[in-house]
Design a protein around this motif. Sequence first.
Motif, PDB file in Angstrom:
ATOM      1  N   ARG A 103       7.649   7.413   3.576  1.00 24.26           N
ATOM      2  CA  ARG A 103       6.889   8.527   3.281  1.00 24.26           C
ATOM      3  C   ARG A 103       7.163   9.268   2.288  1.00 24.26           C
ATOM      4  O   ARG A 103       6.402  10.125   1.345  1.00 24.26           O
ATOM      5  CB  ARG A 103       7.265   9.457   4.755  1.00 24.26           C
ATOM      6  N   LEU A 107       5.294   5.960  -0.922  1.00 24.80           N
ATOM      7  CA  LEU A 107       3.955   6.381  -1.168  1.00 24.80           C
ATOM      8  C   LEU A 107       3.476   6.834  -2.394  1.00 24.80           C
ATOM      9  O   LEU A 107       2.767   6.698  -2.724  1.00 24.80           O
ATOM     10  CB  LEU A 107       3.655   7.625  -0.057  1.00 24.80           C
ATOM     11  N   ASP A 108       4.358   7.685  -3.005  1.00 24.91           N
ATOM     12  CA  ASP A 108       4.325   8.023  -4.328  1.00 24.91           C
ATOM     13  C   ASP A 108       4.120   6.884  -5.074  1.00 24.91           C
ATOM     14  O   ASP A 108       3.420   6.931  -6.240  1.00 24.91           O
ATOM     15  CB  ASP A 108       5.364   8.932  -4.871  1.00 24.91           C
ATOM     16  N   GLU A 109       4.992   5.796  -5.046  1.00 26.13           N
ATOM     17  CA  GLU A 109       4.957   4.637  -5.926  1.00 26.13           C
ATOM     18  C   GLU A 109       3.722   4.131  -5.640  1.00 26.13           C
ATOM     19  O   GLU A 109       3.219   3.519  -6.738  1.00 26.13           O
ATOM     20  CB  GLU A 109       6.527   3.996  -5.558  1.00 26.13           C
ATOM     21  N   CYS A 110       3.351   3.832  -4.610  1.00 27.95           N
ATOM     22  CA  CYS A 110       1.894   3.155  -4.409  1.00 27.95           C
ATOM     23  C   CYS A 110       0.937   3.913  -4.970  1.00 27.95           C
ATOM     24  O   CYS A 110       0.052   3.136  -5.534  1.00 27.95           O
ATOM     25  CB  CYS A 110       1.974   3.014  -2.713  1.00 27.95           C
ATOM     26  N   LYS A 111       0.844   5.114  -4.944  1.00 27.77           N
ATOM     27  CA  LYS A 111      -0.321   5.803  -5.588  1.00 27.77           C
ATOM     28  C   LYS A 111      -0.172   5.721  -6.961  1.00 27.77           C
ATOM     29  O   LYS A 111      -1.310   5.520  -7.708  1.00 27.77           O
ATOM     30  CB  LYS A 111      -0.019   7.572  -5.193  1.00 27.77           C
ATOM     31  N   ILE A 112       1.180   5.677  -7.527  1.00 27.18           N
ATOM     32  CA  ILE A 112       1.018   5.383  -9.282  1.00 27.18           C
ATOM     33  C   ILE A 112       0.522   3.979  -9.445  1.00 27.18           C
ATOM     34  O   ILE A 112      -0.095   3.776 -10.350  1.00 27.18           O
ATOM     35  CB  ILE A 112       2.485   5.532  -9.622  1.00 27.18           C
ATOM     36  N   GLU A 115      -3.277   3.908  -9.145  1.00 28.49           N
ATOM     37  CA  GLU A 115      -3.919   4.595 -10.255  1.00 28.49           C
ATOM     38  C   GLU A 115      -3.728   3.781 -11.412  1.00 28.49           C
ATOM     39  O   GLU A 115      -4.464   3.682 -12.282  1.00 28.49           O
ATOM     40  CB  GLU A 115      -3.166   5.792 -10.413  1.00 28.49           C
ATOM     41  N   TYR A 132      -9.328   9.668  -3.239  1.00 30.85           N
ATOM     42  CA  TYR A 132      -8.515  10.243  -2.397  1.00 30.85           C
ATOM     43  C   TYR A 132      -9.149  11.008  -1.147  1.00 30.85           C
ATOM     44  O   TYR A 132     -10.300  11.064  -1.253  1.00 30.85           O
ATOM     45  CB  TYR A 132      -7.388  10.929  -3.209  1.00 30.85           C
TER      46      TYR A 132
END
Length: 220
Positions: A103, A107-112, A115, A132
């Motif tokens: 969480r 999640l942030d690493e997956c988003k980066i 992108e 998104y």
Amino acid sequence: MKDRVRYDKVRRIVEEAEKSGVSSSLKNSTISTKPKPIIVKANPIASAFNVMERDIMDLKVMRVLCANGIPFNVLQNPQFCEMVIAINNAPKGYKAPSYAKARIILLDECKIDVEKHLALVKDTCREAMFMYADDFSGIEKIGNAIVEYLLKAIEEVGLFNVLQVITNNASNCKAARKEIEKALATTIVLKSWKEWMKNGDKKMRTMGALVVETISDDDF
């Protein structure tokens, strides 16, 4: 003649073997130039256990899908298949990430990571692309809130990359649509154009208004 040559050759091999300390039983051995095929017989018990273990793993996967309401078509998803392969090749004792790590960090690493892959096609792709979604739970769905969200999205993707803005027929969405139309009209109609229309004659103003209306039209 050929048999005699072959016999002499075999005899020399046996004599050399005996001199080297090899058993004289080689005299009665048959020498063949072709290697014998190695036949590996399957162990029926081991095969049965492998089938049972696979069935147990399949059942565990099905229980996860059913318990979490995950559609079965996820089994055809390439990311799911990549995950299974990665788990098979993972270090022994690998455990799934914790809830907090997934969480807060992953999640942030997956988003980066997503992108990064999208950046390669984002500027060249002319097809629709999901980027998104936001959760509006606890937020009052008034027109201004919807306008603010949509304008922020339009600014992020770039005005010229937006094909349509779609809402439902609720009154707050209708109000938001009008505000967005005003904002887009202000964007596409330059100040110099407005001055030109204002100072022109009636015919010129009519033509200018028609141009603005055409640009703002959904079918344009």
